[in-house]
Scaffold this motif. Structure first.
Motif, PDB file in Angstrom:
ATOM      1  N   VAL A  87       7.846   4.688  -5.429  1.00  0.00           N
ATOM      2  CA  VAL A  87       6.417   4.572  -5.704  1.00  0.00           C
ATOM      3  C   VAL A  87       5.745   3.490  -4.849  1.00  0.00           C
ATOM      4  N   PRO A  88       6.331   2.251  -4.758  1.00  0.00           N
ATOM      5  CA  PRO A  88       5.636   1.217  -3.973  1.00  0.00           C
ATOM      6  C   PRO A  88       5.471   1.579  -2.488  1.00  0.00           C
ATOM      7  N   ALA A  91       2.045   2.718  -1.243  1.00  0.00           N
ATOM      8  CA  ALA A  91       1.058   1.705  -0.858  1.00  0.00           C
ATOM      9  C   ALA A  91       1.223   1.343   0.612  1.00  0.00           C
ATOM     10  N   THR A 110       0.454  12.482  -7.635  1.00  0.00           N
ATOM     11  CA  THR A 110      -0.439  11.490  -8.250  1.00  0.00           C
ATOM     12  C   THR A 110      -0.319  10.064  -7.691  1.00  0.00           C
ATOM     13  N   PRO A 111       0.894   9.442  -7.664  1.00  0.00           N
ATOM     14  CA  PRO A 111       0.928   8.056  -7.167  1.00  0.00           C
ATOM     15  C   PRO A 111       0.429   7.925  -5.723  1.00  0.00           C
ATOM     16  N   GLN A 114      -3.299   7.787  -5.942  1.00  0.00           N
ATOM     17  CA  GLN A 114      -3.782   6.515  -6.486  1.00  0.00           C
ATOM     18  C   GLN A 114      -3.696   5.406  -5.442  1.00  0.00           C
ATOM     19  N   ALA A 115      -2.609   5.395  -4.676  1.00  0.00           N
ATOM     20  CA  ALA A 115      -2.473   4.369  -3.636  1.00  0.00           C
ATOM     21  C   ALA A 115      -3.552   4.560  -2.567  1.00  0.00           C
ATOM     22  N   GLN A 117      -6.477   5.954  -2.968  1.00  0.00           N
ATOM     23  CA  GLN A 117      -7.755   5.588  -3.566  1.00  0.00           C
ATOM     24  C   GLN A 117      -7.959   4.075  -3.514  1.00  0.00           C
ATOM     25  N   ALA A 136      -5.885  10.619 -13.255  1.00  0.00           N
ATOM     26  CA  ALA A 136      -5.187  10.006 -12.123  1.00  0.00           C
ATOM     27  C   ALA A 136      -6.038   8.921 -11.476  1.00  0.00           C
TER      28      ALA A 136
ATOM     29  N   GLN B  25       2.251  -6.998   0.638  1.00  0.00           N
ATOM     30  CA  GLN B  25       3.194  -6.381  -0.293  1.00  0.00           C
ATOM     31  C   GLN B  25       4.524  -7.131  -0.292  1.00  0.00           C
ATOM     32  N   ASN B 123       1.970   7.188 -16.333  1.00  0.00           N
ATOM     33  CA  ASN B 123       1.200   6.642 -15.213  1.00  0.00           C
ATOM     34  C   ASN B 123      -0.199   6.290 -15.702  1.00  0.00           C
ATOM     35  N   ALA B 125      -3.942   4.578 -14.182  1.00  0.00           N
ATOM     36  CA  ALA B 125      -4.673   4.055 -13.033  1.00  0.00           C
ATOM     37  C   ALA B 125      -5.542   2.875 -13.461  1.00  0.00           C
ATOM     38  N   LEU B 137      -5.020  -3.424  -2.396  1.00  0.00           N
ATOM     39  CA  LEU B 137      -4.915  -2.813  -1.066  1.00  0.00           C
ATOM     40  C   LEU B 137      -6.271  -2.762  -0.376  1.00  0.00           C
ATOM     41  N   ARG B 138      -7.350  -2.728  -1.174  1.00  0.00           N
ATOM     42  CA  ARG B 138      -8.690  -2.609  -0.623  1.00  0.00           C
ATOM     43  C   ARG B 138      -9.060  -3.857   0.157  1.00  0.00           C
ATOM     44  N   MET B 209       1.816  -6.260  -8.409  1.00  0.00           N
ATOM     45  CA  MET B 209       1.986  -5.022  -7.644  1.00  0.00           C
ATOM     46  C   MET B 209       1.132  -3.903  -8.218  1.00  0.00           C
ATOM     47  N   GLN B 213      -1.549  -1.895  -5.918  1.00  0.00           N
ATOM     48  CA  GLN B 213      -1.541  -0.473  -5.601  1.00  0.00           C
ATOM     49  C   GLN B 213      -2.529   0.319  -6.448  1.00  0.00           C
ATOM     50  N   PHE B 215      -2.383   1.114  -9.761  1.00  0.00           N
ATOM     51  CA  PHE B 215      -1.870   1.853 -10.906  1.00  0.00           C
ATOM     52  C   PHE B 215      -0.521   1.301 -11.329  1.00  0.00           C
ATOM     53  N   TYR B 264       9.620  -5.640   3.984  1.00  0.00           N
ATOM     54  CA  TYR B 264       8.509  -4.689   4.074  1.00  0.00           C
ATOM     55  C   TYR B 264       8.014  -4.498   5.501  1.00  0.00           C
TER      56      TYR B 264
END
Lengths: 334, 313
Positions: A87-88, A91, A110-111, A114-115, A117, A136, B25, B123, B125, B137-138, B209, B213, B215, B264
């Motif tokens: 999942v990470p 990103a 989905t993940p 979301q990343a 977005q 989501a 990250q 999950n 968000a 991240l933005r 984290m 990300q 969510f 990373y």
């Protein structure tokens, strides 16, 4: 002393090797940065972020690429990345797409969506294989379009019609078990909607959740013992383990209605099928609208699978002695 | 010619532009690696709880932020949840005599259910447009500064704490439990305490984290222990190469965080190379294996037999 110098050098090389390939060409960067924008009128770079290797997701990605390639030929370049289930890493991939300023991002699952977005509010993002966009993305007041840089396609097969299928094939059944993986948000969403429809029709429903393929057999056995019919939503873990479910349910004489064709071919009796390839293809057409015709994702409605077909699994239907109505299409044996 | 075309298709500028995000990250995971360092290196206890407590931290943070709780309080709650998880592993091990690895695994798998309950699903968000998040991240520039701020403060706190009598007792327990016991240290308490601190840090990192990300996901902690260990070991190798034996405790902690960043950067590099996507894990493992091999090859080159061989004796 010499040895130490060598080892230091080794470590330094390791470090440098990470950046050197980038570092040595920084002098060219003006040229490199001009090139993409000069080409922008002709070629488009599309970043594809897929959560995990998986038949349905792979088909959606393929459909997307085919649709865009058909329209744009070699004027579209795909940067295809797969988080391999981490999942990470989604990103990291999203960040990479945003920093290289791709023209559009396809987020598959989905993940990944979301990343993407979180990573950008300007680059258009299309999601595919998403069941419920509102959940989501954490949006309230759902209207069918996101109002942001995001649009896409949903893999939700019409659940009311699936519930009607249960009624059509098994009018005498009482208890319906819904079997899915507790790690999948999409499955839970479908289970809730399905329970609502089925309860309205007079069935009683119970959820059977497992955490991974190791518990699957035990949970399936329990479900087969207690239920007359089992429903399987479009669950990724189920899709990868249909053989286990088949080996429990067919001997127990419990028929399965599946949420999609792949699962039905493995262990189900019948399904109302959507094709993930078609879904990806539709997403590709949306991408074309955005890239070439300047459509705004904020106002584009979320699309659903264009065609649904009633299908059945010949072998299992015969084994369980179930008569299938004439308007069902047999799933081709592979 | 294909190879030339492949190299021509790589855009070095893109790699450079993506570096800040990978660094951000990496620092967030560096905080997680600090937790792994405490259990794995200081306590000599391979703690597998972290795969669960990382996701727990993320889940608690997101659920509280969605409920309108300010971010700092949500993060404190995440730390507390991690401490609780560590305590359970510690008590399973010390009170009930369950072997360390198994105790960690038991807590980890039970946290799966707990996390599902916290998230009310798999999950959730947390939309950066609607909530004020401290890392995202933005906004990568701010995220790096914030995450570094966390790392620096935590390293200072850990440095101070492990110099106190209690902290030294924990380190002694890790080094030689029998001797520590003979010195009158309650080693069971020390183990539980260290696991609490370790998992508190891991959960804090999970909280950061999930904001970064956007969510929390039930699977976000899967494989966290591997990343944590890789960061610890990469940090060790780099630290040894640069500081040799002069590494004190603070520098070791700093290099743990650097290890997370390097990990990373490696992932970013592999992505940038645009290898067939199925190769991601293999390439990542190969690069980490190189880091692991360096100290062994160095020590082998230094050992007396090979030196004697070179002298021709």
């Amino acid at each position: 002393m010499k040895k130490k110098a060598i080892s230091l050098l080794l470590a330094a090389m390791l470090l440098l090797s990470l950046t050197a390939c980038g570092g040595e060409k920084t002098t060219e960067s003006p040229a490199a940065s001009i090139a993409p924008s000069a080409e922008a009128s002709q070629t488009y770079t599309v970043g594809i972020c897929q959560l995990v290797q998986h038949p349905a997701l792979d088909a959606a990605t393929q459909g997307f690429k085919d649709a865009l390639t058909e329209k744009l030929g070699d004027k579209v370049i795909f940067d295809e990345q797969n988080a391999s289930g981490d999942v990470p890493t989604c990103a990291i991939i999203s960040n990479q797409f945003v920093s290289s300023n791709v023209d559009l991002i396809l987020a598959n699952a989905t993940p990944a969506l979301q990343a993407a977005q979180t990573a950008t509010s300007t680059i258009p993002v299309l999601g595919t294989s998403i069941t419920d966009f509102a959940t989501a993305l954490g949006l309230n007041n759902w209207t069918g379009a996101t109002g942001t840089n995001i649009s896409g396609t949903s893999d939700l097969a019409p659940l009311d019609q699936q519930a009607a299928m249960v009624k059509e094939l098994f009018p005498d059944a009482k208890n319906i078990g819904i079997l899915y993986c507790s790690a999948e948000a999409n499955s839970k969403y479908q289970s809730q909607a399905m329970t609502e429809y089925l309860t309205e029709m007079g069935y009683s429903c119970k959820d059977y959740t497992f955490s991974d393929s190791n518990d699957l057999q035990t949970v399936t056995t329990a479900a087969a013992a207690e239920c007359d019919v089992i429903y399987l939503p479009t669950d990724n873990t189920v899709a990868s383990n249909t053989e286990i479910i088949k080996n429990v349910c067919v001997p127990a004489g419990v028929p399965i209605i599946a949420g999609e064709e792949g699962i039905c071919a493995g262990c189900g009796v019948a399904t109302l099928s959507i094709s993930f390839y078609d879904l990806g293809y539709t997403t590709g057409q949306m991408a074309y609208e955005i890239l070439v015709n300047g459509s705004d994702p904020a106002t584009m409605q979320i699309q659903y699978a264009p065609i649904v077909t009633k299908e059945y699994n010949v072998e299992i239907a015969k084994a369980l002695g179930i008569t299938i109505p004439a308007d069902y299409v047999a799933i081709a044996a592979e | 010619m294909d190879i030339l075309a492949y190299f021509a298709s790589l855009k070095p500028l893109n790699l450079i532009m993506s570096l800040p995000g990978n660094v951000a990250q990496g620092v967030i995971w560096g905080v997680m690696a600090l937790g792994v360092y405490l259990s794995y290196r200081l306590l000599d206890f391979p703690d597998l709880t972290v795969d669960g407590s990382f996701a727990t931290g993320g889940a608690v943070t997101v659920v509280l932020i969605l409920a309108g709780v300010p971010v700092p309080i949500a993060l404190v709650a995440a730390v507390l949840s991690g401490i609780l998880a560590g305590m359970i592993t510690g008590l399973l091990h010390t009170l009930l005599g369950i072997p360390g690895i198994l105790a960690g695994i038991l807590t980890q798998i039970s946290l799966w259910s707990v996390n599902l309950m916290i998230l009310d699903g798999a999950n959730k968000a947390v939309n950066v447009d609607k909530f004020t998040l401290i890392v995202s991240l933005r906004n990568i520039g701010n995220s790096i500064i914030t995450a570094l701020g966390f790392a620096v403060v935590l390293i200072m706190l850990l440095y101070w704490y492990f110099g106190t009598e209690q902290g030294s007792a924990i380190r002694a327990t890790g080094c030689n439990p029998h001797m520590s016991k003979a010195q009158g240290i309650n080693i069971d308490n020390m183990k539980v305490l260290a696991l609490c601190i370790s998992n508190g840090l891991v959960a804090l990192s999970g909280g950061l984290m999930s904001q970064y990300q956007g969510f929390a996901d039930i699977k976000m902690g899967q494989g966290a222990i591997v990343i944590g260990l890789a960061a610890v070991i990469i940090g060790d190798v780099l630290g040894d190469a640069l500081f040799s034996k002069r590494m004190n405790f603070a520098i070791r902690l700093i290099f743990v965080v650097i290890g997370g960043v390097v990990y990373y950067l490696v992932i970013g590099l592999v992505m940038w190379l645009r290898m067939p996507t199925d190769l991601l894990k293999l390439l990542t493992a190969a690069i980490v294996a190189v880091f692991l091999a360096v100290p062994y090859l160095r020590s082998k080159a230094k050992n007396s037999f090979s030196l004697a061989g070179k002298r021709g004796v």
